[in-house]
Scaffold this motif. Structure first.
Motif, short mmCIF file in Angstrom:
data_model
loop_
_atom_site.label_atom_id
_atom_site.label_comp_id
_atom_site.label_asym_id
_atom_site.label_seq_id
_atom_site.Cartn_x
_atom_site.Cartn_y
_atom_site.Cartn_z
N LEU A 117 -4.82 10.74 4.56
CA LEU A 117 -5.57 11.23 3.40
C LEU A 117 -6.05 10.09 2.50
O LEU A 117 -7.23 9.93 2.25
CB LEU A 117 -4.68 12.17 2.57
N PHE A 118 -5.08 9.32 1.96
CA PHE A 118 -5.41 8.30 0.95
C PHE A 118 -4.57 7.05 1.15
O PHE A 118 -3.43 7.15 1.61
CB PHE A 118 -5.09 8.80 -0.48
N THR A 119 -5.11 5.92 0.69
CA THR A 119 -4.33 4.71 0.46
C THR A 119 -4.51 4.31 -1.00
O THR A 119 -5.64 4.28 -1.51
CB THR A 119 -4.78 3.53 1.34
N LEU A 120 -3.42 3.98 -1.67
CA LEU A 120 -3.44 3.47 -3.04
C LEU A 120 -2.84 2.08 -3.02
O LEU A 120 -1.79 1.86 -2.39
CB LEU A 120 -2.66 4.39 -3.98
N TYR A 121 -3.46 1.13 -3.72
CA TYR A 121 -3.03 -0.25 -3.60
C TYR A 121 -2.33 -0.78 -4.86
O TYR A 121 -1.46 -1.65 -4.76
CB TYR A 121 -4.23 -1.16 -3.32
N THR A 137 2.59 20.17 5.46
CA THR A 137 3.57 19.21 4.95
C THR A 137 2.82 17.96 4.52
O THR A 137 1.98 17.44 5.26
CB THR A 137 4.62 18.86 6.02
N TYR A 138 3.12 17.48 3.32
CA TYR A 138 2.47 16.28 2.80
C TYR A 138 3.49 15.13 2.81
O TYR A 138 4.57 15.24 2.23
CB TYR A 138 1.92 16.53 1.40
N LEU A 139 3.11 14.06 3.48
CA LEU A 139 3.98 12.91 3.67
C LEU A 139 3.48 11.73 2.85
O LEU A 139 2.27 11.49 2.77
CB LEU A 139 4.02 12.49 5.14
N CYS A 140 4.41 11.00 2.30
CA CYS A 140 4.11 9.78 1.55
C CYS A 140 4.76 8.62 2.30
O CYS A 140 5.86 8.78 2.87
CB CYS A 140 4.69 9.92 0.15
N ALA A 141 4.12 7.45 2.31
CA ALA A 141 4.69 6.28 2.99
C ALA A 141 4.32 5.03 2.22
O ALA A 141 3.26 4.96 1.60
CB ALA A 141 4.18 6.19 4.42
N VAL A 142 5.20 4.03 2.27
CA VAL A 142 4.91 2.75 1.64
C VAL A 142 4.90 1.66 2.71
O VAL A 142 5.57 1.77 3.73
CB VAL A 142 5.92 2.38 0.53
N GLN A 143 4.15 0.61 2.42
CA GLN A 143 4.06 -0.49 3.37
C GLN A 143 4.63 -1.76 2.75
O GLN A 143 4.27 -2.12 1.62
CB GLN A 143 2.62 -0.74 3.78
N ALA A 144 5.47 -2.43 3.53
CA ALA A 144 6.04 -3.70 3.11
C ALA A 144 5.01 -4.79 3.36
O ALA A 144 4.06 -4.60 4.12
CB ALA A 144 7.31 -3.97 3.92
N PRO A 145 5.19 -5.96 2.76
CA PRO A 145 4.28 -7.07 3.02
C PRO A 145 4.27 -7.42 4.49
O PRO A 145 5.26 -7.30 5.19
CB PRO A 145 4.87 -8.21 2.18
N ALA A 146 3.13 -7.84 5.00
CA ALA A 146 2.99 -8.21 6.41
C ALA A 146 3.75 -9.51 6.69
O ALA A 146 4.05 -10.28 5.80
CB ALA A 146 1.54 -8.37 6.77
N GLY A 147 4.03 -9.72 7.95
CA GLY A 147 4.72 -10.95 8.33
C GLY A 147 6.10 -10.66 8.86
O GLY A 147 6.77 -9.73 8.42
N TYR A 200 5.80 -6.35 10.06
CA TYR A 200 4.36 -6.41 10.24
C TYR A 200 3.75 -5.03 10.33
O TYR A 200 3.91 -4.33 11.31
CB TYR A 200 4.08 -7.18 11.53
N GLY A 201 3.04 -4.61 9.25
CA GLY A 201 2.32 -3.35 9.28
C GLY A 201 3.18 -2.12 9.24
O GLY A 201 2.67 -1.02 9.35
N LYS A 202 4.49 -2.26 9.09
CA LYS A 202 5.37 -1.10 9.14
C LYS A 202 5.24 -0.22 7.92
O LYS A 202 5.04 -0.69 6.82
CB LYS A 202 6.83 -1.55 9.25
N LEU A 203 5.36 1.08 8.14
CA LEU A 203 5.41 2.04 7.05
C LEU A 203 6.81 2.65 6.97
O LEU A 203 7.44 2.88 7.98
CB LEU A 203 4.40 3.16 7.27
N THR A 204 7.25 2.92 5.76
CA THR A 204 8.48 3.68 5.51
C THR A 204 8.07 5.02 4.93
O THR A 204 7.42 5.06 3.88
CB THR A 204 9.42 2.94 4.54
N PHE A 205 8.44 6.09 5.62
CA PHE A 205 8.01 7.44 5.24
C PHE A 205 9.06 8.16 4.41
O PHE A 205 10.27 7.97 4.61
CB PHE A 205 7.72 8.28 6.49
N GLY A 206 8.59 9.03 3.52
CA GLY A 206 9.47 9.99 2.88
C GLY A 206 9.67 11.19 3.78
O GLY A 206 9.08 11.29 4.87
N GLY A 260 0.84 -1.19 0.00
CA GLY A 260 0.00 0.00 0.00
C GLY A 260 0.87 1.23 0.00
O GLY A 260 1.99 1.21 0.53
N LEU A 261 0.37 2.32 -0.61
CA LEU A 261 1.06 3.60 -0.56
C LEU A 261 0.10 4.60 0.07
O LEU A 261 -1.08 4.65 -0.30
CB LEU A 261 1.48 4.07 -1.96
N PHE A 262 0.61 5.34 1.04
CA PHE A 262 -0.24 6.19 1.87
C PHE A 262 0.19 7.64 1.73
O PHE A 262 1.38 7.96 1.72
CB PHE A 262 -0.13 5.77 3.33
#
Lengths: 115, 114
Positions: B47-51, B85-95, B99-105, B32-34
């Motif tokens: 704001l949004f999630t894009l899959y 400030t607008y932040l973007c983040a990506v999510q790695a596969p769970a497990g 697990y559920g972690k986001l990496t932010f710009g 997911g991208l947030f």
């Protein structure tokens, strides 16, 4: 609406003090997270928890510990505060599974100053 | 290692002047991208999630799009209250430990002048 609350908006502590930051969420989320945010470094994950009494280190766990005794509450502990831990601390929570892609919802933040 | 790069670092617009913010990412298996908005001294607001690539989502003057390598946040006819400030983040596969972690710009600081 998801609500994530943090115990303090502003906190001033002395070097060497033990500091507790509390976070509570009211939406029965499994996952909870602690981040710190610093200018030029962005949001960095300190610890996260995917269940009661479960915890995982994030990217910068040194100098911190956490506690999750109840599902709705996640505490961040600075065992001996240092000046380089002056920062904005943000708590977040998210669901897991059930078709959700784990949007994280953030609290208002705690601005911690260590003197 | 997952990486997220946002550009520009700062953007100044006049009210009504449309523009776009960029979020480039590298991740093994995007879950997911947030997009988040953050006002000074406050926590990020979701704001949004894009899959998946090709997906678009809109909210008021904001529209988020996603390709296989980047996401854009388009701001149409912005108003001063869109300054944040607008932040973007990506999510790695769970497990495992991701697990559920986001990496932010690092974020883009948007200022809209009246």
């Amino acid at each position: 609406d998801v609500k994530v609350t943090q115990s303090s908006r502003y906190l001033v502590k002395r070097t060497g003090e033990k500091v507790f930051l509390e976070c509570v969420q009211d939406m029965d989320h499994e996952n909870m997270f602690w981040y710190r945010q610093d200018p030029g470094l962005g949001l960095r994950l300190i610890y996260f928890s995917y269940d009661v009494k479960m915890k995982e280190k994030g990217d910068i766990p040194e100098g911190y510990s956490v506690s999750r005794e109840k599902k709705e509450r996640f505490s961040l502990i600075l065992e001996s505060a240092s000046t380089n831990q002056t920062s904005m601390y943000l708590c977040a929570s998210s669901l897991v599974g059930r078709g959700s892609y784990n949007e994280q919802f953030f609290g208002p933040g705690t601005r911690l100053t260590v003197l | 290692e997952d990486q997220v790069t946002q550009s520009p670092e700062a953007l100044r617009l006049q009210e009504g002047e449309s523009s776009s913010l960029n979020c480039s990412y590298t991740v093994s298996g995007l879950r997911g991208l947030f997009w988040y908005r953050q006002d000074p001294g406050k926590g990020p607001e979701f704001l949004f999630t894009l899959y998946s690539a090709g997906e678009e989502k809109e909210k008021e003057r904001l529209k988020a799009t996603l390709t296989k390598k980047e996401s854009f946040l388009h701001i149409t006819a912005p108003k001063p209250e869109d300054s944040a400030t607008y932040l973007c983040a990506v999510q790695a596969p769970a497990g495992g430990t991701s697990y559920g972690k986001l990496t932010f710009g690092q974020g883009t600081i948007l200022t809209v002048h009246p």
